[in-house]
Design an enzyme around this catalytic site. Structure first.
Site, PDB file in Angstrom:
ATOM      1  N   GLY A   1     -52.777  67.637   8.046  1.00 33.11           N
ATOM      2  CA  GLY A   1     -51.339  67.507   8.299  1.00 33.11           C
ATOM      3  C   GLY A   1     -50.740  68.738   8.963  1.00 33.11           C
ATOM      4  O   GLY A   1     -50.025  68.656   9.961  1.00 33.11           O
ATOM      5  N   ARG A   2     -51.051  69.919   8.409  1.00 33.03           N
ATOM      6  CA  ARG A   2     -50.429  71.139   8.948  1.00 33.03           C
ATOM      7  C   ARG A   2     -51.085  71.597  10.245  1.00 33.03           C
ATOM      8  O   ARG A   2     -50.712  72.635  10.801  1.00 33.03           O
ATOM      9  CB  ARG A   2     -50.451  72.245   7.890  1.00 33.03           C
ATOM     10  CG  ARG A   2     -51.831  72.565   7.342  1.00 33.03           C
ATOM     11  CD  ARG A   2     -51.710  73.407   6.076  1.00 33.03           C
ATOM     12  NE  ARG A   2     -52.973  73.597   5.386  1.00 33.03           N
ATOM     13  CZ  ARG A   2     -53.505  72.715   4.531  1.00 33.03           C
ATOM     14  NH1 ARG A   2     -52.907  71.567   4.319  1.00 33.03           N
ATOM     15  NH2 ARG A   2     -54.644  72.987   3.917  1.00 33.03           N
TER      16      ARG A   2
ATOM     17  N   GLU B   1     -41.279  60.443   0.201  1.00 30.43           N
ATOM     18  CA  GLU B   1     -40.072  60.863   0.936  1.00 30.43           C
ATOM     19  C   GLU B   1     -39.968  60.102   2.260  1.00 30.43           C
ATOM     20  O   GLU B   1     -38.911  59.553   2.603  1.00 30.43           O
ATOM     21  CB  GLU B   1     -40.119  62.374   1.241  1.00 30.43           C
ATOM     22  CG  GLU B   1     -39.983  63.271   0.037  1.00 30.43           C
ATOM     23  CD  GLU B   1     -41.322  63.594  -0.623  1.00 30.43           C
ATOM     24  OE1 GLU B   1     -42.294  62.810  -0.466  1.00 30.43           O
ATOM     25  OE2 GLU B   1     -41.398  64.626  -1.321  1.00 30.43           O
TER      26      GLU B   1
ATOM     27  N   LYS C   1     -49.200  60.684   8.184  1.00 28.70           N
ATOM     28  CA  LYS C   1     -50.644  60.479   8.299  1.00 28.70           C
ATOM     29  C   LYS C   1     -51.087  59.338   7.383  1.00 28.70           C
ATOM     30  O   LYS C   1     -51.785  58.432   7.791  1.00 28.70           O
ATOM     31  CB  LYS C   1     -51.356  61.784   7.934  1.00 28.70           C
ATOM     32  CG  LYS C   1     -52.839  61.760   8.095  1.00 28.70           C
ATOM     33  CD  LYS C   1     -53.430  63.149   7.852  1.00 28.70           C
ATOM     34  CE  LYS C   1     -54.944  63.057   7.739  1.00 28.70           C
ATOM     35  NZ  LYS C   1     -55.569  64.351   7.455  1.00 28.70           N
TER      36      LYS C   1
ATOM     37  N   LYS D   1     -46.924  65.184  -5.630  1.00 29.94           N
ATOM     38  CA  LYS D   1     -46.693  63.772  -5.307  1.00 29.94           C
ATOM     39  C   LYS D   1     -46.905  62.901  -6.558  1.00 29.94           C
ATOM     40  O   LYS D   1     -46.137  61.993  -6.841  1.00 29.94           O
ATOM     41  CB  LYS D   1     -47.626  63.312  -4.169  1.00 29.94           C
ATOM     42  CG  LYS D   1     -47.354  64.000  -2.826  1.00 29.94           C
ATOM     43  CD  LYS D   1     -48.187  63.407  -1.683  1.00 29.94           C
ATOM     44  CE  LYS D   1     -47.979  64.168  -0.380  1.00 29.94           C
ATOM     45  NZ  LYS D   1     -48.657  63.651   0.798  1.00 29.94           N
TER      46      LYS D   1
ATOM     47  N   GLU E   1     -50.247  76.919   2.452  1.00 31.81           N
ATOM     48  CA  GLU E   1     -50.893  75.685   1.997  1.00 31.81           C
ATOM     49  C   GLU E   1     -52.402  75.779   2.254  1.00 31.81           C
ATOM     50  O   GLU E   1     -53.198  75.146   1.573  1.00 31.81           O
ATOM     51  CB  GLU E   1     -50.289  74.466   2.717  1.00 31.81           C
ATOM     52  CG  GLU E   1     -50.612  73.161   2.018  1.00 31.81           C
ATOM     53  CD  GLU E   1     -49.923  71.954   2.635  1.00 31.81           C
ATOM     54  OE1 GLU E   1     -49.101  72.115   3.549  1.00 31.81           O
ATOM     55  OE2 GLU E   1     -50.232  70.837   2.205  1.00 31.81           O
TER      56      GLU E   1
ATOM     57  N   HIS F   1     -30.044  92.969   9.852  1.00 34.98           N
ATOM     58  CA  HIS F   1     -28.760  93.174   9.162  1.00 34.98           C
ATOM     59  C   HIS F   1     -28.790  92.640   7.742  1.00 34.98           C
ATOM     60  O   HIS F   1     -27.750  92.459   7.122  1.00 34.98           O
ATOM     61  CB  HIS F   1     -27.628  92.529   9.971  1.00 34.98           C
ATOM     62  CG  HIS F   1     -27.490  93.172  11.313  1.00 34.98           C
ATOM     63  ND1 HIS F   1     -26.574  94.156  11.569  1.00 34.98           N
ATOM     64  CD2 HIS F   1     -28.212  93.012  12.450  1.00 34.98           C
ATOM     65  CE1 HIS F   1     -26.718  94.565  12.821  1.00 34.98           C
ATOM     66  NE2 HIS F   1     -27.704  93.885  13.377  1.00 34.98           N
TER      67      HIS F   1
HETATM   68  C1  G6Q Z   1     -50.330  69.121   5.226  1.00 32.71           C
HETATM   69  C2  G6Q Z   1     -50.080  68.515   3.936  1.00 32.71           C
HETATM   70  C3  G6Q Z   1     -48.718  67.910   3.750  1.00 32.71           C
HETATM   71  C4  G6Q Z   1     -48.510  66.582   4.471  1.00 32.71           C
HETATM   72  C5  G6Q Z   1     -47.264  65.913   3.932  1.00 32.71           C
HETATM   73  C6  G6Q Z   1     -46.969  64.599   4.615  1.00 32.71           C
HETATM   74  O1  G6Q Z   1     -51.348  69.682   5.530  1.00 32.71           O
HETATM   75  O2  G6Q Z   1     -51.083  67.635   3.621  1.00 32.71           O
HETATM   76  O3  G6Q Z   1     -47.688  68.777   4.114  1.00 32.71           O
HETATM   77  O4  G6Q Z   1     -48.424  66.775   5.846  1.00 32.71           O
HETATM   78  O5  G6Q Z   1     -47.388  65.719   2.553  1.00 32.71           O
HETATM   79  O6  G6Q Z   1     -48.030  63.726   4.505  1.00 32.71           O
HETATM   80  P1  G6Q Z   1     -48.085  62.416   5.376  1.00 32.71           P
HETATM   81  O7  G6Q Z   1     -48.164  62.807   6.814  1.00 32.71           O
HETATM   82  O8  G6Q Z   1     -49.283  61.663   4.919  1.00 32.71           O
HETATM   83  O9  G6Q Z   1     -46.807  61.673   5.111  1.00 32.71           O
END
Ligand code: G6Q
Length: 540
Positions: free
Chosen positions: A268-269, A213, A207, A505, A354, A385
């Site tokens: 994001g989620r 990462e 996003k 971060k 989250e 199990h």
């Molecule tokens: C989701 C969070 C988090 C995010 C990641 C990746 O709700 O904000 O999990 O999706 O940190 O972020 P980017 O999509 O900006 O790389």
């Protein structure tokens, strides 16, 4: 918002009611009411939701709904759907429901209908996906793309992986999908070790397009690809981006023609049904992707319009509040009886924890009650199990969600009967247990009787649907999204920011700088300084 919760009249009534119901077992509740299974069941949008094996009565449900009304839930639901800036700490609207709205709908945000833009992106994704699926999108050397690697993390990874696994049955048989999220070199290296760059497409999903990462993995992917293809011009055929940040995408060297956008009103989620789902669409095809969106939309409409006492996500969310705040439950198990849903618990961990893993209320006060439980789980029957032992005879109360389907996608009928029989039997055993007399009647030696007694009285919900289709996956995800929303409203928290994730971060960035400067002038606590020193000495 949060402060008044525990002193509210309904909360007090719930506390009293809990004392009264605490002495009643699920077994007693069933004996007292022959209609219980019918009464505490909702069937809507192809979901059979049995919540009769919970420690509730009509009165419990009535009080929980009273609490929901007291907290303004109906108005809050409308506020979310109509684009109010309910994510107050980030001053953002929360409009993931617009991502699955049919083209004919109008959803105004800042006076503009946003549905056409959503469908423009979907059409662009569909055109691109079809090209890949038909072998018409060619790599730099003229070979069709065969491997698709999604690079992303958190919300830009968990949805795509979960959906790919869940819908694998519908996936294009000749395409290979890999998902790289971890900054650990092992993740990228394993994902590409048997791939050839001339047949590989990277989808850089982020996003913000600044996440450490993802950007590190994306740069490594670019180097890996260029090492084989030897021409910067090849990037245009082998890299596409999914992002809201056009500037950073261009800076990375991806042609913005090959960028699929979304908007800051999608968290994001909550983004697997936005362009973040590009890998899903390539895998299952645009038609199936749209069916998934239609499933999401059906659940959205159900959530928005069904009366609270027949509303699946509302009942789910209120049950979670009931166990967390009145029984002290700290976790919630999600147990899908379908192996394709093996990544669903991981996906739901982010969605739920989250969103609602916060002790600060929307007004900035410290909550004097518990909020999100820990969600966890594994597919049945595997979990049976291993950790089910604790659910049956442990000292913690763990409400369980069982998710099953009437039909299996792969027809080995005996397997499916055994699978579903196990799911149903587990719910029964958890609720009703086994008494000492029943154990004795089996001829068990007296000294073993206490070990073989199951107290029961352990609550569960069972969700049954016809089969694991794209539509039904959409419904399941939307159902949990909205349950999270309900919980957040009751607890008076902002379910849509993620300050804890953002802290991570920033913290990492500081230590990275220090590690790269070979540990000069470390100013952390003595333990952190020692760990950095130890690592640097080891690395030498
Ligand atoms: C989701 C969070 C988090 C995010 C990641 C990746 O709700 O904000 O999990 O999706 O940190 O972020 P980017 O999509 O900006 O790389």
């Amino acid at each position: 918002m949060g402060k008044g919760l525990t002193s509210s009249k309904t909360w007090q009534k719930l506390l009293n009611h809990h004392e009264h119901i605490g002495s009643k077992t699920i077994k007693m509740l069933f004996s007292a009411d022959n209609e219980r299974a019918q009464k505490f069941k909702t069937e809507a949008e192809g979901i059979y939701f049995d919540y009769s094996k919970h420690r509730i009565t009509d009165e419990t449900l009535g009080l929980l709904i009273e609490l929901a009304n007291e907290r303004g839930l109906p108005k809050k639901i409308e506020g979310m759907f109509s684009g109010e800036r309910i994510n107050t700490t980030e001053n953002r609207a929360v409009l993931h429901t617009a991502l699955r709205a049919p083209e004919s709908k109008q959803i105004l945000f800042d006076g503009k209908n946003i549905v056409p833009e959503v469908h423009q992106v979907l059409d662009k994704m569909a055109e691109f996906s079809e090209k890949i699926r038909r072998g018409e999108w060619l790599g730099y050397t003229g070979k069709p793309i065969k491997n698709i690697v999604n690079i992303g993390i958190g919300g830009s990874d968990l949805g795509p992986v979960m959906a790919y696994e869940a819908l694998k049955f519908y996936a294009h048989p000749d395409l290979v999908f890999r998902f790289v999220s971890n900054i650990d070199a092992n993740d990228f290296s394993e994902a590409v070790k048997d791939l050839s760059a001339d047949e590989t497409l990277f989808i850089v999903s982020s996003k913000t397009f600044t996440t450490l990462e993802t950007m590190t993995n994306a740069r490594t992917a670019r180097d890996w690809s260029l090492k084989q293809l030897k021409d910067v011009a090849s990037i245009a055929s082998h890299f596409v981006a999914v992002s809201t940040n056009e500037k950073e995408v261009a800076k990375f060297g991806i042609d913005t023609q090959n960028m699929f956008g979304f908007w800051d009103w999608v968290g994001g989620r909550y983004s697997m049904d936005a362009a973040i789902g590009l890998s899903t669409m390539i895998a299952v095809g645009p038609k199936n992707f749209r069916k998934m969106l239609a499933g999401f939309h059906l659940m959205d409409e159900h959530f928005r319009t069904a009366p609270l006492n027949e509303n699946i996500p509302v009942i789910m969310g209120l049950l979670t509040v009931w166990y967390v705040n009145f029984f002290g439950a700290q976790t919630q198990a999600v147990l899908p009886y379908d192996n394709y849903l093996k990544r669903l618990p991981a996906y739901l961990q982010q969605l739920t924890m989250e969103s609602n893993g916060k002790y600060v209320t929307i007004d900035g006060e410290k909550a004097n009650y518990s909020t999100s439980p820990v969600y966890w789980g594994e597919p049945g029957t595997n979990g049976q199990h291993s950790f089910y032992q604790l659910i049956h005879q442990g000292t913690h109360l763990i409400p369980c969600d069982f998710i099953g389907f009437k039909q299996s996608l792969n027809s080995l009928p005996l397997h499916h009967n055994f699978l579903i029989a196990n799911m149903i039997a587990q719910g029964e055993a958890l609720a009703f247990g086994k008494t000492a007399d029943e154990v004795r009647a089996e001829g068990i030696a007296e000294e073993l009787v206490p070990h073989k007694v199951f107290e029961g009285n352990r609550p569960s919900s069972t969700f049954f649907m016809d089969k694991l289709s794209p539509e039904n996956l959409g419904k399941i995800i939307a159902m949990y999204e909205h349950s999270v929303f309900v919980q957040g409203v009751i607890w008076g928290i902002n379910s849509f920011d993620q300050m804890g994730v953002e802290l991570g971060k920033v913290l990492a960035q500081k230590v990275i700088t220090e590690i790269e400067a070979v540990g000069k002038n470390l100013k952390h606590d003595s333990s952190t300084n020692a760990l950095i020193d130890y690592y640097l000495n080891y690395a030498k």
